[in-house]
Design an enzyme around this catalytic site. Structure first.
Site, PDB file in Angstrom:
ATOM      1  N   ASP A 479     -42.716  46.663  -5.413  1.00 13.51           N
ATOM      2  CA  ASP A 479     -43.220  45.831  -6.864  1.00 13.51           C
ATOM      3  C   ASP A 479     -42.837  46.721  -7.849  1.00 13.51           C
ATOM      4  OD1 ASP A 479     -44.617  43.946  -8.106  1.00 13.51           O
ATOM      5  OD2 ASP A 479     -46.335  44.063  -6.895  1.00 13.51           O
ATOM      6  N   ASP A 549     -45.610  35.112  -9.038  1.00  8.51           N
ATOM      7  CA  ASP A 549     -47.022  35.205  -8.373  1.00  8.51           C
ATOM      8  C   ASP A 549     -47.753  33.867  -8.505  1.00  8.51           C
ATOM      9  OD1 ASP A 549     -47.255  37.622  -7.935  1.00  8.51           O
ATOM     10  OD2 ASP A 549     -47.768  38.538  -9.887  1.00  8.51           O
TER      11      ASP A 549
HETATM   12  C1  GLA Z   1     -47.754  42.146  -8.126  1.00  9.14           C
HETATM   13  C2  GLA Z   1     -47.491  41.165  -7.197  1.00  9.14           C
HETATM   14  C3  GLA Z   1     -48.334  40.653  -6.212  1.00  9.14           C
HETATM   15  C4  GLA Z   1     -49.319  41.529  -5.646  1.00  9.14           C
HETATM   16  C5  GLA Z   1     -50.021  42.889  -6.842  1.00  9.14           C
HETATM   17  C6  GLA Z   1     -50.658  43.872  -6.339  1.00  9.14           C
HETATM   18  O1  GLA Z   1     -48.709  41.262  -9.177  1.00  9.14           O
HETATM   19  O2  GLA Z   1     -46.555  40.114  -7.729  1.00  9.14           O
HETATM   20  O3  GLA Z   1     -47.829  39.852  -5.289  1.00  9.14           O
HETATM   21  O4  GLA Z   1     -48.569  42.415  -4.914  1.00  9.14           O
HETATM   22  O5  GLA Z   1     -48.970  43.176  -7.756  1.00  9.14           O
HETATM   23  O6  GLA Z   1     -51.076  44.767  -7.233  1.00  9.14           O
END
Ligand code: GLA
Length: 745
Positions: A479, A549
């Site tokens: 990430d 997301d």
């Molecule tokens: C980001 C990712 C999510 C999750 C969060 C965790 O927003 O896109 O899928 O992994 O971080 O903090």
């Protein structure tokens, strides 16, 4: 040979069955662009395409040669300051303060295959016969800069990759302050420009506008390719649609700050520039040093937008993605993020994993919150050691237990970041990007580590590699949850601060390369707050990316539809999540959520224990369905059929290579009463074959492609006994199989 050089006219012709790309060396030594498009015959002299006649009141001829004025010809890699008043491709700041340069032809070479770009992602060849590369060397004798322009033409498709390399052959250091990867001057501006724009949770929505006089431009200055703009643009002729017409794509294989622009001059010549964003960029080259730009991938077709996308899909699946996951169906996973957020312990995780196993899921992924003091998003980033209070036997213990259930184990990391509240930050406060004496901007309570410094990358590598060595890890979600601000490295001298953005991304690539080399079996999925770094550069390291997301099914139809213009289905992370949806609050049927998520890597992002028995049974069926058809979906040929950006009802489909199997996804956002009957015209089928449609009947391929597949349920909004009640957020799949018998009944 399919790259020709005509000595007499000093003309290069890159030609294959599909396209021609033609340029020539002018008398002055500069390179001029003559043609790019559908294949045309070769000839010795294409000089008539130069269109360099002198115009009154605005000619600035070079070297006293009145024949040519730089502003009025199509150039191949121009520098500003010599009478071409359009945006330039290259700029070099020299010791005396001048930024002028003029590059003249020195030599060229043509080689089989495609050279690697050291430290950078790029498409590749597996056999020399797949492509030929032309490298044209030019020089500026005053500052001593050598410029190499690299062109690779692929043998079978309308694909040309381009990049540039600048070497200091002089005796004084200089700064490259602009070095684009591609410049292309087109003779007219009759194009619709399509960019893929958005924001967090609504990435890559197509935005179309007509090119007109002036500059059309997209860019990122966020340190990653960004949610807001994607490094991919399509230029299509006004009458081009999904099935026919001319289009070209420009895809930039890079994950940092970029710029793609189209400048239409008063004579309607369109100049396309693509490369690292020149804002805050400069790169010092000492004597003998070189700078290699990232690569741009140029694709041309005269067969419509689906064909354009399919060329990228295949190229990126087969000649950008590397390693064991290339051309391989992806595991069906369950990710605990939306199931638990930060509220979990080992027992809870194993309960989620066990239920998922029962439903046929193959991989359990532990998301954020497993390390250091990371009990919420205020602390812990940088401390890549499992929190004992949550996982008493660490990641190795948990991964062993998950494997004992008969599943693979995956882990979330965010290696480029640090929370001020972390041991790493307390120990090395100067390891983050920040400007001395200024307070850096925090986003999500975190700072960005200075990956332009090799010692920082080494340290993070050490921590991550240790976990990977000690545990049974099959998958990593990498990430990156904030954009870069305060871009300054305290480890670099003032005159090298312009290198930090690019060195940062080189550091990211370096860490990826080291990890995928040591752990070749691990499947990497890139992520940046969802789809904030969904670009071709990342696909070289991580074969799939978390698309967004936003997991709401109807929004995902749009996001995945938009993403499909430039990127293959198999690269799109797509999960079934809980309702009400966590981003939108919308309630969509479980069936619709699954039937959208199928068109990607497929997985779950919820606690299956919270579903009813009946729903769990459905989940088992969906998982089974995906296992059975994922090869077709992920590696088949993808067609967009009807756009969710233009219609309440949308559709897409995939077809396997021998056209014996296809799967159509049909989606309706809102139901309406008493409406028309809908038909969707399919594509890519064999007109002569008959296809069995689900269990319902048979049609010839040509019927399905020209008369269309009837997708409405025949009730036109009626309700009543025996009739499916119309519902919002409706979906339907049609599985087509070439029938044994050759005639429909
Ligand atoms: C980001 C990712 C999510 C999750 C969060 C965790 O927003 O896109 O899928 O992994 O971080 O903090």
């Amino acid at each position: 040979m399919f790259i020709y050089f005509h000595e007499k006219t000093r003309t290069f012709h890159l030609q294959n069955e599909k396209i021609s790309y033609i340029m020539c060396v002018l008398e002055s030594g500069e390179l001029a662009q003559l043609y790019f498009g559908k294949r045309i015959h070769d000839r010795e002299d294409f000089g008539y395409l130069l269109e360099g006649a002198i115009r009154s009141h605005s000619a600035y001829p070079q070297d006293g040669n009145c024949g040519i004025s730089p502003e009025h010809i199509k150039q191949e890699y121009p520098a500003f300051g010599n009478g071409d008043f359009r945006q330039g491709a290259i700029e070099i700041l020299q010791k005396n303060g001048s930024r002028s340069c003029r590059f003249r032809y020195v030599s060229h070479r043509i080689t089989a295959g495609k050279p690697k770009l050291s430290g950078l992602p790029a498409v590749y060849t597996e056999e020399d016969g797949e492509a030929q590369t032309l490298i044209v060397t030019l020089e500026d004798t005053v500052c001593g800069a050598e410029l190499e322009l690299l062109y690779t033409l692929f043998a079978d498709e309308g694909i040309i990759t381009r990049s540039a390399r600048i070497t200091n052959r002089g005796s004084e250091a200089f700064h490259v302050t602009r070095a684009m990867s591609l410049c292309l001057d087109l003779p007219d501006n009759e194009y619709d420009w399509i960019q893929f724009s958005g924001s967090w949770a609504r990435e890559r929505f197509p935005v179309t506008r007509k090119l007109d006089i002036g500059i059309t431009q997209i860019e990122s200055l966020r340190g990653h390719s960004s949610h807001q703009q994607n490094p991919f643009v399509i230029l299509k002729r006004p009458n081009t649609d999904e099935v026919s017409g001319e289009a070209m794509g420009i895809s930039f294989v890079y994950s940092g700050n970029f710029r793609i622009s189209a400048q239409v001059d008063p004579y309607r010549v369109t100049r396309i520039l693509t490369g690292i964003n020149p804002t805050w960029f400069s790169w010092k080259l000492e004597e003998g040093e070189s700078f290699q730009t990232p690569e741009a991938v140029l694709v041309y077709t005269d067969q419509g937008l689906n064909r354009l996308s399919q060329i990228y899909h295949r190229l990126y699946r087969e000649r950008l993605t590397r390693g064991v996951w290339k051309n391989k169906e992806r595991p069906i996973l369950i990710n605990n993020w939306e199931a638990t957020y930060f509220d979990f312990n080992e027992e809870k995780l194993l309960k989620i994993a066990s239920k998922a196993k029962e439903c046929g899921v193959e991989l359990f992924v532990l998301d954020d919150g497993w390390f250091g003091a990371r009990r919420n998003d205020d602390a812990g980033l940088g401390d890549w050691v499992a929190a004992k209070e949550l996982l008493p036997e660490g990641i190795s213990g948990l991964s062993g237990k998950v494997e004992a259930l008969g599943m693979k184990f995956g882990l979330w990391i965010e290696p480029e970041m640090v929370n001020p509240d972390s041991d790493l930050y307390r120990e090395h406060p100067d390891w983050c990007l920040h400007v001395p004496e200024r307070t850096p901007s925090l986003s999500r309570q975190q700072l960005v580590l200075d990956f332009s410094r090799p010692e920082v990358v080494d340290h993070i590598h050490g921590m991550i590699a240790k976990i990977l060595r000690e545990s049974k890890i099959s998958y990593i979600k990498w990430d990156m949850n904030r954009s870069i601000t305060d871009c300054y490295s305290v480890a670099k001298e003032p005159e090298r601060q312009g290198e930090v953005y690019h060195r940062y991304i080189l550091g990211v690539y370096d860490l990826y390369e080291r990890l995928i080399t040591e752990f070749p079996d691990i499947l990497f999925e890139s992520c940046a707050g969802g789809g904030g770094r969904f670009d071709a550069g990342m696909l070289y390291y991580a074969p799939q990316a978390w698309t967004s997301d936003d997991t709401d099914a109807m929004e995902r139809v749009r996001i995945q539809y938009g993403t499909s213009y430039g990127y293959p289905v198999v690269s799109m992370g797509s999960h079934v999540s809980a309702v009400p949806n966590h981003q939108l609050g919308r309630i969509t049927p479980l069936k619709t959520r699954a039937e959208v998520a199928y068109f990607g890597t497929f997985g779950y992002e919820l606690d299956l224990n919270r579903l009813s028995e009946e729903e769990q049974e459905q989940v088992r069926e969906y998982t089974e369905f995906m296992k059975k058809h994922r090869r077709l979906i992920q590696l088949g040929t993808f067609y967009r059929l009807q756009s969710p950006f233009e219609h309440n009802e949308s559709a897409w489909m995939v077809v396997n290579e021998d056209r014996t199997e296809a799967l159509v996804g049909f989606y309706r956002t809102l139901s309406q009463a008493n409406i028309h009957f809908s038909r969707i015209r399919l594509q890519g089928l064999d007109p002569e074959k008959t296809y069995q449609i689900n269990e319902e009947g048979c049609c010839y391929g040509d019927e399905l492609m020209h008369a269309g597949l009837v997708v409405s349920d025949g009730t036109s909004g009626k309700t009543g006994e025996g009739i499916l009640p119309p519902s919002d957020f409706f979906s339907r799949l049609f599985l087509l199989r070439a029938a044994e018998k050759d005639k429909p009944e």
